[in-house]
Motif scaffolding. Structure first.
Motif, PDB file in Angstrom:
ATOM      1  N   GLY A  77      -4.038 -12.760  13.188  1.00 10.40           N
ATOM      2  CA  GLY A  77      -5.141 -12.363  12.313  1.00 10.40           C
ATOM      3  C   GLY A  77      -4.877 -11.109  11.500  1.00 10.40           C
ATOM      4  N   TYR A  78      -3.738 -10.461  11.735  1.00 10.69           N
ATOM      5  CA  TYR A  78      -3.415  -9.267  10.956  1.00 10.69           C
ATOM      6  C   TYR A  78      -3.066  -9.655   9.522  1.00 10.69           C
ATOM      7  CZ  TYR A  78      -2.946  -6.786  15.396  1.00 10.69           C
ATOM      8  OH  TYR A  78      -3.179  -6.225  16.623  1.00 10.69           O
ATOM      9  N   LEU A  79      -3.464  -8.808   8.591  1.00 11.78           N
ATOM     10  CA  LEU A  79      -3.056  -8.970   7.202  1.00 11.78           C
ATOM     11  C   LEU A  79      -1.870  -8.066   6.945  1.00 11.78           C
ATOM     12  CD1 LEU A  79      -6.465  -8.996   5.292  1.00 11.78           C
ATOM     13  CD2 LEU A  79      -4.957 -10.929   5.730  1.00 11.78           C
ATOM     14  N   ARG A 111       0.400  -3.144   7.822  1.00 14.39           N
ATOM     15  CA  ARG A 111      -0.388  -4.103   8.587  1.00 14.39           C
ATOM     16  C   ARG A 111      -1.834  -3.626   8.630  1.00 14.39           C
ATOM     17  NH1 ARG A 111       0.816  -4.711  14.805  1.00 14.39           N
ATOM     18  NH2 ARG A 111      -0.453  -2.843  14.800  1.00 14.39           N
ATOM     19  N   PHE A 112      -2.766  -4.537   8.394  1.00 11.72           N
ATOM     20  CA  PHE A 112      -4.191  -4.204   8.398  1.00 11.72           C
ATOM     21  C   PHE A 112      -4.876  -5.026   9.469  1.00 11.72           C
ATOM     22  CE2 PHE A 112      -8.524  -4.605   6.466  1.00 11.72           C
ATOM     23  CZ  PHE A 112      -8.870  -3.267   6.554  1.00 11.72           C
ATOM     24  N   ASP A 113      -5.598  -4.355  10.370  1.00 14.94           N
ATOM     25  CA  ASP A 113      -6.278  -5.046  11.470  1.00 14.94           C
ATOM     26  C   ASP A 113      -7.760  -5.297  11.196  1.00 14.94           C
ATOM     27  OD1 ASP A 113      -7.440  -2.542  11.769  1.00 14.94           O
ATOM     28  OD2 ASP A 113      -6.489  -2.116  13.684  1.00 14.94           O
ATOM     29  N   GLY A 114      -8.200  -5.019   9.988  1.00 11.28           N
ATOM     30  CA  GLY A 114      -9.607  -5.172   9.648  1.00 11.28           C
ATOM     31  C   GLY A 114     -10.318  -3.839   9.569  1.00 11.28           C
ATOM     32  N   PHE A 115      -9.705  -2.809  10.170  1.00 13.42           N
ATOM     33  CA  PHE A 115     -10.280  -1.477  10.163  1.00 13.42           C
ATOM     34  C   PHE A 115      -9.298  -0.427   9.646  1.00 13.42           C
ATOM     35  CE2 PHE A 115     -12.364  -3.842  13.586  1.00 13.42           C
ATOM     36  CZ  PHE A 115     -13.681  -3.745  13.178  1.00 13.42           C
ATOM     37  N   ASN A 116      -8.046  -0.502  10.125  1.00 12.67           N
ATOM     38  CA  ASN A 116      -7.052   0.521   9.816  1.00 12.67           C
ATOM     39  C   ASN A 116      -5.734  -0.100   9.378  1.00 12.67           C
ATOM     40  OD1 ASN A 116      -8.666   2.832  10.734  1.00 12.67           O
ATOM     41  ND2 ASN A 116      -8.401   1.907  12.754  1.00 12.67           N
ATOM     42  N   PHE A 117      -4.960   0.687   8.639  1.00 12.53           N
ATOM     43  CA  PHE A 117      -3.621   0.298   8.236  1.00 12.53           C
ATOM     44  C   PHE A 117      -2.605   0.920   9.183  1.00 12.53           C
ATOM     45  CE2 PHE A 117      -5.875  -0.278   4.253  1.00 12.53           C
ATOM     46  CZ  PHE A 117      -5.345  -1.474   3.802  1.00 12.53           C
ATOM     47  N   THR A 118      -1.572   0.159   9.517  1.00 15.81           N
ATOM     48  CA  THR A 118      -0.432   0.670  10.261  1.00 15.81           C
ATOM     49  C   THR A 118       0.761   0.598   9.326  1.00 15.81           C
ATOM     50  OG1 THR A 118      -1.329  -0.180  12.323  1.00 15.81           O
ATOM     51  CG2 THR A 118       1.009   0.365  12.309  1.00 15.81           C
ATOM     52  N   VAL A 119       1.450   1.720   9.170  1.00 18.17           N
ATOM     53  CA  VAL A 119       2.572   1.751   8.230  1.00 18.17           C
ATOM     54  C   VAL A 119       3.889   2.085   8.914  1.00 18.17           C
ATOM     55  CG1 VAL A 119       1.142   2.289   6.237  1.00 18.17           C
ATOM     56  CG2 VAL A 119       2.081   4.148   7.587  1.00 18.17           C
ATOM     57  N   VAL A 151       6.378 -15.134   9.949  1.00 18.74           N
ATOM     58  CA  VAL A 151       6.112 -14.577   8.626  1.00 18.74           C
ATOM     59  C   VAL A 151       7.411 -13.949   8.124  1.00 18.74           C
ATOM     60  CG1 VAL A 151       4.674 -13.054   7.238  1.00 18.74           C
ATOM     61  CG2 VAL A 151       3.718 -14.137   9.268  1.00 18.74           C
ATOM     62  N   TRP A 152       7.830 -14.372   6.946  1.00 21.64           N
ATOM     63  CA  TRP A 152       9.077 -13.914   6.332  1.00 21.64           C
ATOM     64  C   TRP A 152       8.743 -12.967   5.195  1.00 21.64           C
ATOM     65  CZ3 TRP A 152      13.948 -16.136   7.716  1.00 21.64           C
ATOM     66  CH2 TRP A 152      13.860 -17.170   8.651  1.00 21.64           C
ATOM     67  N   PHE A 153       9.486 -11.872   5.110  1.00 23.46           N
ATOM     68  CA  PHE A 153       9.294 -10.900   4.038  1.00 23.46           C
ATOM     69  C   PHE A 153      10.627 -10.695   3.325  1.00 23.46           C
ATOM     70  CE2 PHE A 153       6.271  -9.824   7.380  1.00 23.46           C
ATOM     71  CZ  PHE A 153       5.079  -9.845   6.680  1.00 23.46           C
ATOM     72  N   GLY A 154      10.599 -10.781   2.006  1.00 23.91           N
ATOM     73  CA  GLY A 154      11.792 -10.550   1.204  1.00 23.91           C
ATOM     74  C   GLY A 154      11.665  -9.235   0.458  1.00 23.91           C
ATOM     75  N   PHE A 155      12.673  -8.371   0.623  1.00 30.86           N
ATOM     76  CA  PHE A 155      12.663  -7.055   0.000  1.00 30.86           C
ATOM     77  C   PHE A 155      13.516  -7.061  -1.262  1.00 30.86           C
ATOM     78  CE2 PHE A 155      11.507  -6.492   4.345  1.00 30.86           C
ATOM     79  CZ  PHE A 155      10.614  -5.440   4.366  1.00 30.86           C
ATOM     80  N   ASN A 165       2.189  -8.660  -2.460  1.00 31.78           N
ATOM     81  CA  ASN A 165       1.804  -9.893  -1.772  1.00 31.78           C
ATOM     82  C   ASN A 165       1.036  -9.568  -0.504  1.00 31.78           C
ATOM     83  OD1 ASN A 165       3.867  -9.670   0.455  1.00 31.78           O
ATOM     84  ND2 ASN A 165       5.206  -9.712  -1.330  1.00 31.78           N
ATOM     85  N   ILE A 166       0.306 -10.565  -0.043  1.00 32.27           N
ATOM     86  CA  ILE A 166      -0.500 -10.436   1.180  1.00 32.27           C
ATOM     87  C   ILE A 166      -0.269 -11.697   2.004  1.00 32.27           C
ATOM     88  CG2 ILE A 166      -2.812 -10.189   2.151  1.00 32.27           C
ATOM     89  CD1 ILE A 166      -3.677  -9.022  -0.574  1.00 32.27           C
ATOM     90  N   GLN A 167      -0.080 -11.528   3.302  1.00 31.64           N
ATOM     91  CA  GLN A 167       0.124 -12.662   4.198  1.00 31.64           C
ATOM     92  C   GLN A 167      -0.618 -12.394   5.499  1.00 31.64           C
ATOM     93  OE1 GLN A 167       0.924 -16.146   4.407  1.00 31.64           O
ATOM     94  NE2 GLN A 167       2.385 -15.320   2.957  1.00 31.64           N
ATOM     95  N   GLN A 168      -1.178 -13.434   6.112  1.00 33.64           N
ATOM     96  CA  GLN A 168      -1.880 -13.280   7.389  1.00 33.64           C
ATOM     97  C   GLN A 168      -1.050 -13.934   8.487  1.00 33.64           C
ATOM     98  OE1 GLN A 168      -5.861 -14.889   7.538  1.00 33.64           O
ATOM     99  NE2 GLN A 168      -6.379 -13.633   9.302  1.00 33.64           N
ATOM    100  N   ASP A 169      -0.849 -13.217   9.605  1.00 32.20           N
ATOM    101  CA  ASP A 169      -0.085 -13.784  10.714  1.00 32.20           C
ATOM    102  C   ASP A 169      -1.023 -14.530  11.665  1.00 32.20           C
ATOM    103  OD1 ASP A 169      -1.282 -11.900  12.416  1.00 32.20           O
ATOM    104  OD2 ASP A 169       0.480 -10.616  12.511  1.00 32.20           O
ATOM    105  N   ASP A 170      -0.448 -15.136  12.693  1.00 31.96           N
ATOM    106  CA  ASP A 170      -1.244 -15.927  13.640  1.00 31.96           C
ATOM    107  C   ASP A 170      -2.165 -15.082  14.506  1.00 31.96           C
ATOM    108  OD1 ASP A 170      -0.230 -18.292  12.711  1.00 31.96           O
ATOM    109  OD2 ASP A 170       1.239 -18.547  14.331  1.00 31.96           O
TER     110      ASP A 170
END
Length: 127
Positions: free
Chosen positions: A52-54, A64-72, A95-99, A45-50
């Motif tokens: 702008g991060y994906l 987390r994707f900022d448009g250039f790089n991923f943060t893991v 933003v809610w995430f279910g594992f 799944n993909i979700q965008q926060d307020d």
């Protein structure tokens, strides 16, 4: 007997279709995978926060994707590193995430709150 299109009607149709072609968008897609910094090649799944991060829910956890790089990896990370099955953004912008293991993470104001199954609230950590 059916009337054929006049030259002016044909010219009009040609102008309209060429106009649509001239102003159409050319979309370019860039593939991302584990080789580009994504935690796993399987994205559930993909979700965008307020901000702008994906946020990508993968088979190995959140990215987390900022448009250039991923943060893991996130500071103070107590997130489950398993499959992120679901994501949802509510009216308040959280933003809610279910594992898959049943735990839930809520992202609000750049702070994760983690809830594990059969336990109480685990804690906060800022991203």
């Amino acid at each position: 007997m059916k009337k054929l299109l006049t030259q002016s009607q044909i010219l009009f149709l040609l102008l309209i279709t060429s106009e649509i072609t001239l102003f159409s968008q050319n979309l370019k897609f860039k593939p991302f995978g584990a080789d580009k910094g994504l935690k796993d090649n399987y994205v559930y799944n993909i979700q965008q926060d307020d901000n702008g991060y994906l946020w990508f829910g993968t088979g190995e956890g959140l990215c987390r994707f900022d448009g250039f790089n991923f943060t893991v990896n996130f500071r103070g990370d107590s997130l489950t590193s398993g499959i992120v099955d679901k994501s949802f953004k509510d009216r308040k912008g959280r933003v809610w995430f279910g594992f898959r293991d049943g735990s839930i993470a809520v992202l609000e104001n750049s702070i994760f709150k983690v809830i594990r199954p059969n336990s109480q609230f685990i804690g906060n950590f800022r991203i």
